[in-house]
Write a protein that holds these residues in place. Structure first.
Motif, PDB file in Angstrom:
ATOM      1  N   GLN A 147       0.857  -1.204  -0.002  1.00 23.51           N
ATOM      2  CA  GLN A 147       0.090   0.203   0.217  1.00 23.51           C
ATOM      3  C   GLN A 147       0.835   1.255  -0.008  1.00 23.51           C
ATOM      4  OE1 GLN A 147      -3.326  -0.349   2.846  1.00 23.51           O
ATOM      5  NE2 GLN A 147      -2.690  -2.326   3.325  1.00 23.51           N
ATOM      6  N   GLY A 148       2.184   1.080  -0.007  1.00 25.42           N
ATOM      7  CA  GLY A 148       3.313   2.293  -0.404  1.00 25.42           C
ATOM      8  C   GLY A 148       3.854   2.483   1.038  1.00 25.42           C
ATOM      9  N   MET A 149       3.882   1.793   2.130  1.00 20.08           N
ATOM     10  CA  MET A 149       4.548   1.978   3.352  1.00 20.08           C
ATOM     11  C   MET A 149       5.904   2.275   3.143  1.00 20.08           C
ATOM     12  SD  MET A 149       4.887  -0.049   6.956  1.00 20.08           S
ATOM     13  CE  MET A 149       5.575  -1.305   6.259  1.00 20.08           C
ATOM     14  N   GLU A 150       6.425   3.568   3.657  1.00 17.96           N
ATOM     15  CA  GLU A 150       7.880   3.669   3.430  1.00 17.96           C
ATOM     16  C   GLU A 150       8.653   3.656   4.893  1.00 17.96           C
ATOM     17  OE1 GLU A 150       8.935   7.239   1.143  1.00 17.96           O
ATOM     18  OE2 GLU A 150       7.669   6.513  -0.522  1.00 17.96           O
ATOM     19  N   TYR A 151       7.685   4.140   5.976  1.00 15.87           N
ATOM     20  CA  TYR A 151       8.134   4.223   7.345  1.00 15.87           C
ATOM     21  C   TYR A 151       6.829   3.572   8.041  1.00 15.87           C
ATOM     22  CZ  TYR A 151       6.934   8.883   5.878  1.00 15.87           C
ATOM     23  OH  TYR A 151       6.332  10.040   5.700  1.00 15.87           O
ATOM     24  N   LEU A 152       7.106   3.317   9.326  1.00 15.39           N
ATOM     25  CA  LEU A 152       6.308   2.620  10.206  1.00 15.39           C
ATOM     26  C   LEU A 152       6.295   3.055  11.565  1.00 15.39           C
ATOM     27  CD1 LEU A 152       4.550   0.228  10.732  1.00 15.39           C
ATOM     28  CD2 LEU A 152       6.421  -1.096  11.045  1.00 15.39           C
ATOM     29  N   VAL A 153       5.076   3.091  12.182  1.00 13.91           N
ATOM     30  CA  VAL A 153       4.597   3.487  13.753  1.00 13.91           C
ATOM     31  C   VAL A 153       4.448   2.044  14.339  1.00 13.91           C
ATOM     32  CG1 VAL A 153       3.651   4.726  15.623  1.00 13.91           C
ATOM     33  CG2 VAL A 153       4.335   6.053  13.317  1.00 13.91           C
ATOM     34  N   ILE A 154       5.060   1.816  15.267  1.00 12.17           N
ATOM     35  CA  ILE A 154       4.400   0.590  16.136  1.00 12.17           C
ATOM     36  C   ILE A 154       4.061   1.119  17.470  1.00 12.17           C
ATOM     37  CG2 ILE A 154       5.326  -1.383  17.190  1.00 12.17           C
ATOM     38  CD1 ILE A 154       7.469  -1.833  15.183  1.00 12.17           C
ATOM     39  N   ASP A 155       2.729   0.713  17.875  1.00  9.12           N
ATOM     40  CA  ASP A 155       2.065   1.519  19.012  1.00  9.12           C
ATOM     41  C   ASP A 155       2.083   0.457  20.029  1.00  9.12           C
ATOM     42  OD1 ASP A 155       0.701   2.859  20.888  1.00  9.12           O
ATOM     43  OD2 ASP A 155      -0.985   3.256  19.701  1.00  9.12           O
ATOM     44  N   MET A 156       3.234   0.726  20.942  1.00 12.12           N
ATOM     45  CA  MET A 156       3.124  -0.374  22.283  1.00 12.12           C
ATOM     46  C   MET A 156       2.830   0.433  23.470  1.00 12.12           C
ATOM     47  SD  MET A 156       6.878  -2.445  21.496  1.00 12.12           S
ATOM     48  CE  MET A 156       6.443  -3.686  22.685  1.00 12.12           C
ATOM     49  N   ARG A 157       2.163   1.493  23.285  1.00  8.47           N
ATOM     50  CA  ARG A 157       1.642   2.052  24.603  1.00  8.47           C
ATOM     51  C   ARG A 157       0.575   1.025  25.318  1.00  8.47           C
ATOM     52  NH1 ARG A 157      -0.448   7.302  21.832  1.00  8.47           N
ATOM     53  NH2 ARG A 157      -1.071   5.924  20.294  1.00  8.47           N
ATOM     54  N   ASN A 158       0.672   0.751  26.663  1.00  5.06           N
ATOM     55  CA  ASN A 158      -0.325   0.333  27.447  1.00  5.06           C
ATOM     56  C   ASN A 158      -0.146  -1.260  26.895  1.00  5.06           C
ATOM     57  OD1 ASN A 158      -1.177   2.417  28.802  1.00  5.06           O
ATOM     58  ND2 ASN A 158      -2.397   2.993  26.864  1.00  5.06           N
ATOM     59  N   ASN A 159       1.186  -1.872  26.468  1.00  3.41           N
ATOM     60  CA  ASN A 159       1.158  -3.112  26.178  1.00  3.41           C
ATOM     61  C   ASN A 159       1.414  -3.926  27.363  1.00  3.41           C
ATOM     62  OD1 ASN A 159       2.946  -5.754  25.825  1.00  3.41           O
ATOM     63  ND2 ASN A 159       3.315  -4.967  23.706  1.00  3.41           N
ATOM     64  N   ILE A 160       0.441  -4.930  27.525  1.00  6.19           N
ATOM     65  CA  ILE A 160       0.254  -5.524  28.865  1.00  6.19           C
ATOM     66  C   ILE A 160       1.227  -6.842  29.070  1.00  6.19           C
ATOM     67  CG2 ILE A 160      -2.007  -4.674  29.394  1.00  6.19           C
ATOM     68  CD1 ILE A 160      -3.094  -7.388  28.302  1.00  6.19           C
ATOM     69  N   GLY A 161       1.980  -7.014  27.994  1.00  2.00           N
ATOM     70  CA  GLY A 161       2.951  -8.187  28.162  1.00  2.00           C
ATOM     71  C   GLY A 161       2.533  -9.293  27.483  1.00  2.00           C
ATOM     72  N   GLY A 162       2.970 -10.573  27.910  1.00  2.00           N
ATOM     73  CA  GLY A 162       2.319 -11.923  27.347  1.00  2.00           C
ATOM     74  C   GLY A 162       3.734 -12.694  27.257  1.00  2.00           C
ATOM     75  N   CYS A 163       3.914 -13.155  26.196  1.00  2.00           N
ATOM     76  CA  CYS A 163       5.134 -14.032  25.469  1.00  2.00           C
ATOM     77  C   CYS A 163       5.954 -13.149  24.766  1.00  2.00           C
ATOM     78  CB  CYS A 163       4.479 -15.188  24.692  1.00  2.00           C
ATOM     79  SG  CYS A 163       5.947 -16.194  23.983  1.00  2.00           S
ATOM     80  N   GLY A 164       7.178 -13.003  25.037  1.00  2.00           N
ATOM     81  CA  GLY A 164       8.152 -12.180  24.657  1.00  2.00           C
ATOM     82  C   GLY A 164       8.567 -12.533  23.416  1.00  2.00           C
ATOM     83  N   ALA A 165       8.639 -13.878  23.055  1.00  2.00           N
ATOM     84  CA  ALA A 165       9.045 -14.558  21.771  1.00  2.00           C
ATOM     85  C   ALA A 165       8.080 -13.791  20.823  1.00  2.00           C
ATOM     86  CB  ALA A 165       8.702 -15.977  21.928  1.00  2.00           C
ATOM     87  N   VAL A 166       6.723 -13.497  20.902  1.00  2.00           N
ATOM     88  CA  VAL A 166       6.246 -12.879  19.791  1.00  2.00           C
ATOM     89  C   VAL A 166       6.705 -11.790  19.265  1.00  2.00           C
ATOM     90  CG1 VAL A 166       3.953 -12.014  19.243  1.00  2.00           C
ATOM     91  CG2 VAL A 166       3.965 -14.002  20.590  1.00  2.00           C
ATOM     92  N   GLY A 167       6.983 -10.839  20.082  1.00  2.00           N
ATOM     93  CA  GLY A 167       7.493  -9.532  19.995  1.00  2.00           C
ATOM     94  C   GLY A 167       9.097  -9.673  19.264  1.00  2.00           C
ATOM     95  N   TYR A 168       9.832 -10.483  19.914  1.00  2.00           N
ATOM     96  CA  TYR A 168      10.874 -10.857  19.341  1.00  2.00           C
ATOM     97  C   TYR A 168      11.058 -11.339  17.716  1.00  2.00           C
ATOM     98  CZ  TYR A 168      12.211 -11.461  24.096  1.00  2.00           C
ATOM     99  OH  TYR A 168      12.479 -11.155  25.716  1.00  2.00           O
ATOM    100  N   GLU A 169       9.852 -11.704  17.363  1.00  2.00           N
ATOM    101  CA  GLU A 169      10.075 -11.986  15.971  1.00  2.00           C
ATOM    102  C   GLU A 169       9.712 -10.826  15.220  1.00  2.00           C
ATOM    103  OE1 GLU A 169      10.776 -14.566  14.765  1.00  2.00           O
ATOM    104  OE2 GLU A 169      10.435 -16.104  16.239  1.00  2.00           O
ATOM    105  N   LEU A 170       9.144  -9.767  15.704  1.00  2.00           N
ATOM    106  CA  LEU A 170       8.725  -8.536  14.943  1.00  2.00           C
ATOM    107  C   LEU A 170      10.302  -7.870  14.855  1.00  2.00           C
ATOM    108  CD1 LEU A 170       6.998  -6.256  13.610  1.00  2.00           C
ATOM    109  CD2 LEU A 170       6.540  -5.309  15.831  1.00  2.00           C
ATOM    110  N   CYS A 171      11.181  -7.830  15.847  1.00  2.00           N
ATOM    111  CA  CYS A 171      12.574  -7.460  15.945  1.00  2.00           C
ATOM    112  C   CYS A 171      13.074  -8.086  14.700  1.00  2.00           C
ATOM    113  CB  CYS A 171      13.062  -7.581  17.252  1.00  2.00           C
ATOM    114  SG  CYS A 171      12.417  -6.839  18.597  1.00  2.00           S
ATOM    115  N   ALA A 172      13.073  -9.298  14.667  1.00  2.00           N
ATOM    116  CA  ALA A 172      13.603 -10.288  13.614  1.00  2.00           C
ATOM    117  C   ALA A 172      13.374  -9.703  12.238  1.00  2.00           C
ATOM    118  CB  ALA A 172      13.451 -11.890  13.734  1.00  2.00           C
ATOM    119  N   LEU A 173      12.518  -9.399  11.919  1.00  2.00           N
ATOM    120  CA  LEU A 173      11.761  -8.799  10.665  1.00  2.00           C
ATOM    121  C   LEU A 173      12.644  -7.532  10.245  1.00  2.00           C
ATOM    122  CD1 LEU A 173       8.331 -10.290  10.308  1.00  2.00           C
ATOM    123  CD2 LEU A 173      10.402 -11.306   9.367  1.00  2.00           C
TER     124      LEU A 173
END
Length: 570
Positions: A390-416
């Motif tokens: 859709q034309g994305m050149e930059y990105l905002v990731i909204d982690m405000r009030n992230n209540i946690g869970g399984c860290g490995a899920v977020g790590y995969e976003l880091c990996a990409l």
């Protein structure tokens, strides 16, 4: 294999060993019963005795119940696996005279019991029932247990017995007056001194009959400190507008005390002192008697003093807090927005990461201990690819009030988003007042979306796995961690629970360790309460920003993030 063994040791380390022994005794009895059945199955007299012996596991669990559960049946859920196994042990007795039926039933019961034992032993729960003790004795028991098992005792330099001495007089007074609210307040203040977002206090008493000292009052306004140092009124209502106080009015004194000095006496319990200072003004605006005197600057810059009356309809604090923290209407709304994406304009993509979960607790636990989640990587890849289309050149990731869970899920976003491997965390244990890492989790970056410039929005409500993911994202060269406040500063694993006198108060706390490269507790603040995962760019909070946040209810931080990316793209 070493990582698997390390993860297993980590899970067992957080589970109460006493109850593992109880469970083990039940399994041993069941094994002995199986051997005796093989030897006695042809003897009628012995088989009658054997059937009676099959009641032993049930008897053991009955004793266990009266020792560890009686007084607060909420503990039943902690020991479900143990009690179900004792009930299952009765099934072979019902099939004792059926050759094939017994063998099949015994085999099934054996397998299920083994699974239950493995699940319980690795559940990382450490419950303690002090409900049958008095206020003072249960409080002392809590102190002893935290001194023994709280994983950050040395890291935060906590002297639990000194804190006990400080708050025991209030507990004793509550016991003499039979006031559960005063007892709960004492425990709450005690726990706030730990400055740990993973230490939580839950109260269970008649709030209509007993009143907490922490009860917030509503005087028709809230307050916030600007970057300039000025304190202004926000979320004002008609009652104070008529006195000359409007949104943006500078407040100089609260109930006869200089407002910033009054705020210093407020203790919100936040791990990061900077975050606590931000919240203190919001808390102060709800503290006082039936009336408070407020000094402010009128439109001509002259000091005026007005007397504010407490309202029955309490809403100002919640309005201000929710606006400041960008809180959704409900937890359900926060969860439902998770992983959602959209284009904010022709170039800027937007991704919400508010809960780090695969949707299933077993899957989450497996991913957590492995440190990777193929499902999450595939999901994030698909979502980012669609935004790119859709034309994305930059990105905002909204982690405000992230209540946690399984860290490995977020790590995969880091990996990409990253191109070079980075250290994520290590699972560890506390032994002899020292920390030992059992296994290391590394994020293996693919570089698939490393060309994107990214802003990660965070705040004091970003906690636990969210805290860890925010830290890992900030390590990437193309990512900027931004916010008005820092992430919570709480990264350890919960699992400990103490229920105090009559079930009036329960305290949850961390018993599992996440360690950094230096084998120190990851994320969590030390006694100095300085953030160890601070935002890289502080979003300004000036007068205009405050008006957008509190008066106009705009998402000022998101607009700032988009402008920041646009400016840095030129």
């Amino acid at each position: 294999m070493s990582d698997i063994w390390g993860a297993f040791r980590f899970m067992v380390a957080g589970t109460n060993k006493v109850h593992i022994i109880w469970f083990g005794v039940i399994l041993l009895v069941m094994l002995i019963l199986a051997v005796l059945h093989h030897r006695w199955k042809h003897y009628a007299k012995e088989m009658k005795l054997w059937k009676k012996l099959c009641l032993i596991p049930l008897g053991i669990t009955t004793v266990h119940y009266f020792i560890y559960v009686s007084g607060d049946d909420s503990f039943l859920q902690c020991y479900t696996s143990i009690y179900l196994t004792a009930i299952l042990a009765l099934l072979p007795m019902l099939c004792a005279d059926m050759k094939k039926g017994y063998r099949l039933t015994a085999a099934i019961v054996g397998v299920i019991s083994a699974v239950f034992f493995l699940f319980f032993s690795t559940s990382a729960i450490d419950p303690h029932n002090f409900a049958r003790k008095s206020y003072t004795k249960s409080f002392h028991a809590l102190v002893k247990e935290l001194d023994r098992s709280y994983v950050l005792k040395e890291w935060k330099e906590i002297d639990f017995f000194a804190l006990e001495e400080k708050y025991m007089p209030q507990v004793s007074e509550a016991e003499q007056e039979k006031d559960p609210a005063k007892f709960a307040d004492a425990v709450d203040m005690f726990c706030m001194e730990l400055h740990d977002g993973h230490v939580s206090v839950h109260c269970h008493y008649d709030h209509d009959k007993y009143q907490s000292a922490f009860l917030m009052r509503d005087y028709g306004l809230s307050m916030v400190k600007l970057d300039s140092g000025e304190v202004i009124a926000v979320c004002t209502d008609k009652s104070v507008n008529e006195l000359g106080i409007e949104d943006g009015t500078v407040i100089t004194e609260w109930d006869g005390e200089i407002v910033l000095q009054a705020a210093e006496s407020m203790e919100c319990g936040q791990p990061v002192k900077e975050n606590d200072d931000r919240e203190a003004l919001l808390e102060l605006s709800g503290k006082g008697g039936e009336t408070v005197k407020v000094t402010f600057l009128d439109k001509n810059g002259r000091e005026q003093t007005a007397e504010l009356h407490a309202h029955d309809d309490e809403h100002t604090y919640d309005d201000a807090f929710n606006a400041f923290m960008h809180c959704p209407e409900s937890l359900g709304e926060l969860v439902n927005s998770n992983f959602s994406t959209k284009m904010l304009d022709g170039k800027c993509g937007y991704l919400v990461l508010s809960v780090e979960t695969t949707g299933g607790s077993i899957h989450d636990n497996i991913c957590f201990n492995k440190g990777e989640c193929k499902w999450a990587r595939k999901m994030f890849r698909e979502k980012l690819s669609r935004l790119k289309e859709q034309g994305m050149e930059y990105l905002v990731i909204d982690m405000r009030n992230n209540i946690g869970g399984c860290g490995a899920v977020g790590y995969e976003l880091c990996a990409l988003l990253g191109s070079d491997d980075i250290y994520a965390t290590g699972l560890g244990v506390r032994k002899n007042d020292e920390y030992k890492r059992l296994t290391t989790q590394t994020i293996h970056c693919t570089g698939e979306f490393a060309d994107l410039k990214v802003v990660v929005l965070t705040n004091g409500g970003c906690i636990s796995a969210g805290d860890s993911t925010a830290q890992c994202l900030s390590k990437l060269s193309n990512v900027t961690l931004a916010g008005i406040t820092n992430p919570s500063g709480s990264g350890q694993i919960t699992g400990g629970c103490c229920v105090l006198s009559e079930g009036i108060v329960s305290v949850n706390y961390p018993v599992g360790l996440m360690l950094n490269e230096n084998d120190e507790p990851d994320i969590d603040t030390r006694a100095d309460r300085i953030s160890r995962n601070p935002v890289e760019v502080r979003i300004p909070l000036d007068y205009d920003a405050a008006m957008k946040i509190f008066r106009d209810k705009e998402d000022y931080e998101l607009s700032w993030a988009v402008n920041y990316l646009e400016e840095n793209d030129k």
